[in-house]
Design a protein around this motif. Structure first.
Motif, PDB file in Angstrom:
ATOM      1  N   ARG A 171     -63.292 -33.433 -10.445  1.00 41.38           N
ATOM      2  CA  ARG A 171     -61.947 -33.484 -11.005  1.00 41.38           C
ATOM      3  C   ARG A 171     -61.264 -32.116 -10.906  1.00 41.38           C
ATOM      4  O   ARG A 171     -61.930 -31.086 -10.841  1.00 41.38           O
ATOM      5  CB  ARG A 171     -61.992 -33.948 -12.464  1.00 41.38           C
ATOM      6  CG  ARG A 171     -62.449 -35.390 -12.630  1.00 41.38           C
ATOM      7  CD  ARG A 171     -62.602 -35.758 -14.097  1.00 41.38           C
ATOM      8  NE  ARG A 171     -63.713 -35.044 -14.714  1.00 41.38           N
ATOM      9  CZ  ARG A 171     -63.990 -35.089 -16.020  1.00 41.38           C
ATOM     10  NH1 ARG A 171     -63.219 -35.795 -16.833  1.00 41.38           N
ATOM     11  NH2 ARG A 171     -65.020 -34.430 -16.496  1.00 41.38           N
ATOM     12  N   SER A 172     -59.961 -32.119 -10.948  1.00 45.13           N
ATOM     13  CA  SER A 172     -59.183 -30.888 -10.864  1.00 45.13           C
ATOM     14  C   SER A 172     -59.431 -30.028 -12.098  1.00 45.13           C
ATOM     15  O   SER A 172     -59.231 -30.477 -13.240  1.00 45.13           O
ATOM     16  CB  SER A 172     -57.694 -31.225 -10.760  1.00 45.13           C
ATOM     17  OG  SER A 172     -56.894 -30.127 -11.132  1.00 45.13           O
ATOM     18  N   ALA A 229     -57.661 -27.508 -12.980  1.00 46.85           N
ATOM     19  CA  ALA A 229     -56.349 -27.274 -13.584  1.00 46.85           C
ATOM     20  C   ALA A 229     -55.971 -28.431 -14.506  1.00 46.85           C
ATOM     21  O   ALA A 229     -55.468 -28.219 -15.622  1.00 46.85           O
ATOM     22  CB  ALA A 229     -55.299 -27.084 -12.501  1.00 46.85           C
ATOM     23  N   ASP A 230     -56.207 -29.656 -14.064  1.00 45.97           N
ATOM     24  CA  ASP A 230     -55.889 -30.822 -14.893  1.00 45.97           C
ATOM     25  C   ASP A 230     -56.765 -30.859 -16.143  1.00 45.97           C
ATOM     26  O   ASP A 230     -56.298 -31.203 -17.234  1.00 45.97           O
ATOM     27  CB  ASP A 230     -56.083 -32.113 -14.096  1.00 45.97           C
ATOM     28  CG  ASP A 230     -55.030 -32.316 -13.019  1.00 45.97           C
ATOM     29  OD1 ASP A 230     -54.008 -31.590 -13.035  1.00 45.97           O
ATOM     30  OD2 ASP A 230     -55.233 -33.190 -12.157  1.00 45.97           O
ATOM     31  N   LEU A 231     -58.045 -30.523 -15.984  1.00 46.01           N
ATOM     32  CA  LEU A 231     -58.949 -30.502 -17.131  1.00 46.01           C
ATOM     33  C   LEU A 231     -58.511 -29.457 -18.152  1.00 46.01           C
ATOM     34  O   LEU A 231     -58.516 -29.703 -19.364  1.00 46.01           O
ATOM     35  CB  LEU A 231     -60.378 -30.221 -16.669  1.00 46.01           C
ATOM     36  CG  LEU A 231     -61.049 -31.289 -15.804  1.00 46.01           C
ATOM     37  CD1 LEU A 231     -62.431 -30.808 -15.371  1.00 46.01           C
ATOM     38  CD2 LEU A 231     -61.160 -32.612 -16.551  1.00 46.01           C
ATOM     39  N   ARG A 236     -55.508 -28.223 -18.595  1.00 47.03           N
ATOM     40  CA  ARG A 236     -54.254 -28.648 -19.234  1.00 47.03           C
ATOM     41  C   ARG A 236     -54.529 -29.708 -20.299  1.00 47.03           C
ATOM     42  O   ARG A 236     -53.958 -29.659 -21.404  1.00 47.03           O
ATOM     43  CB  ARG A 236     -53.288 -29.199 -18.187  1.00 47.03           C
ATOM     44  CG  ARG A 236     -51.966 -29.694 -18.766  1.00 47.03           C
ATOM     45  CD  ARG A 236     -51.086 -28.560 -19.198  1.00 47.03           C
ATOM     46  NE  ARG A 236     -49.920 -29.038 -19.963  1.00 47.03           N
ATOM     47  CZ  ARG A 236     -48.780 -28.372 -20.069  1.00 47.03           C
ATOM     48  NH1 ARG A 236     -48.639 -27.202 -19.473  1.00 47.03           N
ATOM     49  NH2 ARG A 236     -47.790 -28.839 -20.783  1.00 47.03           N
ATOM     50  N   ALA A 237     -55.407 -30.659 -19.987  1.00 46.52           N
ATOM     51  CA  ALA A 237     -55.732 -31.706 -20.956  1.00 46.52           C
ATOM     52  C   ALA A 237     -56.365 -31.119 -22.209  1.00 46.52           C
ATOM     53  O   ALA A 237     -56.061 -31.531 -23.333  1.00 46.52           O
ATOM     54  CB  ALA A 237     -56.663 -32.733 -20.314  1.00 46.52           C
ATOM     55  N   GLU A 272     -53.662 -29.473 -24.226  1.00 49.77           N
ATOM     56  CA  GLU A 272     -52.828 -30.474 -24.887  1.00 49.77           C
ATOM     57  C   GLU A 272     -53.535 -31.060 -26.102  1.00 49.77           C
ATOM     58  O   GLU A 272     -52.896 -31.455 -27.082  1.00 49.77           O
ATOM     59  CB  GLU A 272     -52.482 -31.594 -23.897  1.00 49.77           C
ATOM     60  CG  GLU A 272     -51.598 -31.164 -22.732  1.00 49.77           C
ATOM     61  CD  GLU A 272     -50.147 -30.946 -23.137  1.00 49.77           C
ATOM     62  OE1 GLU A 272     -49.810 -31.195 -24.299  1.00 49.77           O
ATOM     63  OE2 GLU A 272     -49.357 -30.502 -22.276  1.00 49.77           O
ATOM     64  N   ALA A 280     -51.105 -24.493 -14.529  1.00 47.73           N
ATOM     65  CA  ALA A 280     -51.198 -25.706 -15.340  1.00 47.73           C
ATOM     66  C   ALA A 280     -51.035 -25.413 -16.828  1.00 47.73           C
ATOM     67  O   ALA A 280     -50.543 -26.257 -17.582  1.00 47.73           O
ATOM     68  CB  ALA A 280     -52.538 -26.397 -15.087  1.00 47.73           C
ATOM     69  N   ASP A 331     -62.109 -38.606 -21.372  1.00 45.72           N
ATOM     70  CA  ASP A 331     -60.797 -38.274 -21.928  1.00 45.72           C
ATOM     71  C   ASP A 331     -60.894 -36.889 -22.569  1.00 45.72           C
ATOM     72  O   ASP A 331     -61.264 -36.746 -23.734  1.00 45.72           O
ATOM     73  CB  ASP A 331     -60.377 -39.321 -22.961  1.00 45.72           C
ATOM     74  CG  ASP A 331     -58.917 -39.177 -23.397  1.00 45.72           C
ATOM     75  OD1 ASP A 331     -58.383 -38.050 -23.315  1.00 45.72           O
ATOM     76  OD2 ASP A 331     -58.315 -40.174 -23.825  1.00 45.72           O
ATOM     77  N   GLU A 335     -58.558 -34.692 -23.323  1.00 42.25           N
ATOM     78  CA  GLU A 335     -57.591 -34.426 -24.388  1.00 42.25           C
ATOM     79  C   GLU A 335     -58.069 -35.019 -25.711  1.00 42.25           C
ATOM     80  O   GLU A 335     -57.988 -34.362 -26.767  1.00 42.25           O
ATOM     81  CB  GLU A 335     -56.224 -34.998 -24.030  1.00 42.25           C
ATOM     82  CG  GLU A 335     -55.168 -34.691 -25.076  1.00 42.25           C
ATOM     83  CD  GLU A 335     -53.775 -35.149 -24.665  1.00 42.25           C
ATOM     84  OE1 GLU A 335     -52.910 -35.248 -25.563  1.00 42.25           O
ATOM     85  OE2 GLU A 335     -53.554 -35.400 -23.462  1.00 42.25           O
TER      86      GLU A 335
END
Length: 224
Positions: A19-20, A22-24, A26-27, A30, A58, A198, A200
């Motif tokens: 998985r990215s 950057a996305d991890l 950011r999550a 958040e 991110a 998940d 976040e």
């Protein structure tokens, strides 16, 4: 510089499952993470810089700082907010000279005999570990356990004063409260966030545990 280490997420490509990062990151932000670290022991320098820049982008707008594990050069090249240093890495005062007064510099604390050097160093926080057994890092030393952590935390308080001191290794939503009750100012987590489907939601669950025991910290944001 004041730094909020209550929920410190460590993102690592080895546990990201493709998985990215950057996305991890950011999550996690958040969901309530207050600090993010990039740890990438097996990546090339160029790969680390690329990942760090992507994570920094991110995190833009979240006010959650990004630190780099070990690599002062990567922190400089990527524009990260600072570094986390182990006993065998660059000395904190040398890192401070290179990164400047506004950088966040943290250090690992494993043994009482490291306290004198850390007290003389210009660091912003320390993390004691490993507290529990973990599958995400090879530790030569046996886990401290809660009693060992509490004892070292008390000694750290007597030497380091009000410096924030967190806990790392094997910490989950199920045991985070016990670590904070033992004296931690925050928890550094890897699997409890970043192997979850998940991220976040996992961060929110951990943050809820922490908020019940630690007051909200009001500080000047340092993350971009």
């Amino acid at each position: 510089m004041s730094v909020d280490i209550r929920l410190y997420g460590i993102v690592d490509p080895q546990i990201a499952g493709g998985r990215s990062l950057a996305d991890l990151a950011r999550a996690a932000a958040e969901g309530g993470a207050t600090l993010i670290q990039l740890r990438a022991k097996t990546e090339t320098t160029r790969e680390m810089v690329r990942e760090a820049r992507a994570i920094r982008s991110a995190l833009h707008g979240t006010h959650v700082p990004l630190l780099i594990n070990d690599r002062v050069d990567v922190a400089l090249a990527s524009g990260a907010d600072g570094v986390h240093l182990g006993a065998d890495d660059m000395k904190p005062n040398d890192a401070r000279r290179l990164l400047g007064p506004r950088a966040i510099i943290g250090a690992t604390l494993k043994h009482e005999d490291e306290l004198k050097e850390l007290a003389a160093a210009k660091i912003d926080y320390a993390c004691i570990g490993g507290v529990f057994q973990t599958a995400h890092k090879d530790n030569a030393d046996a886990p401290l356990g809660l009693d060992g952590f509490a004892a070292l935390r008390r000694k750290a308080a007597s030497v380091l004063g009000s410096l924030p001191v967190g806990a790392i290794a094997g910490i989950t939503a199920a045991n985070a409260a016990s670590v904070i009750e033992a004296g931690a100012d925050g928890v550094a987590v890897i699997g409890a966030l970043f192997v979850q489907d998940d991220v976040e939601a996992a961060a929110r669950e951990l943050r809820a545990v922490i908020e019940r025991l630690l007051p909200t910290v009001e500080e000047t944001p340092v993350g971009a």
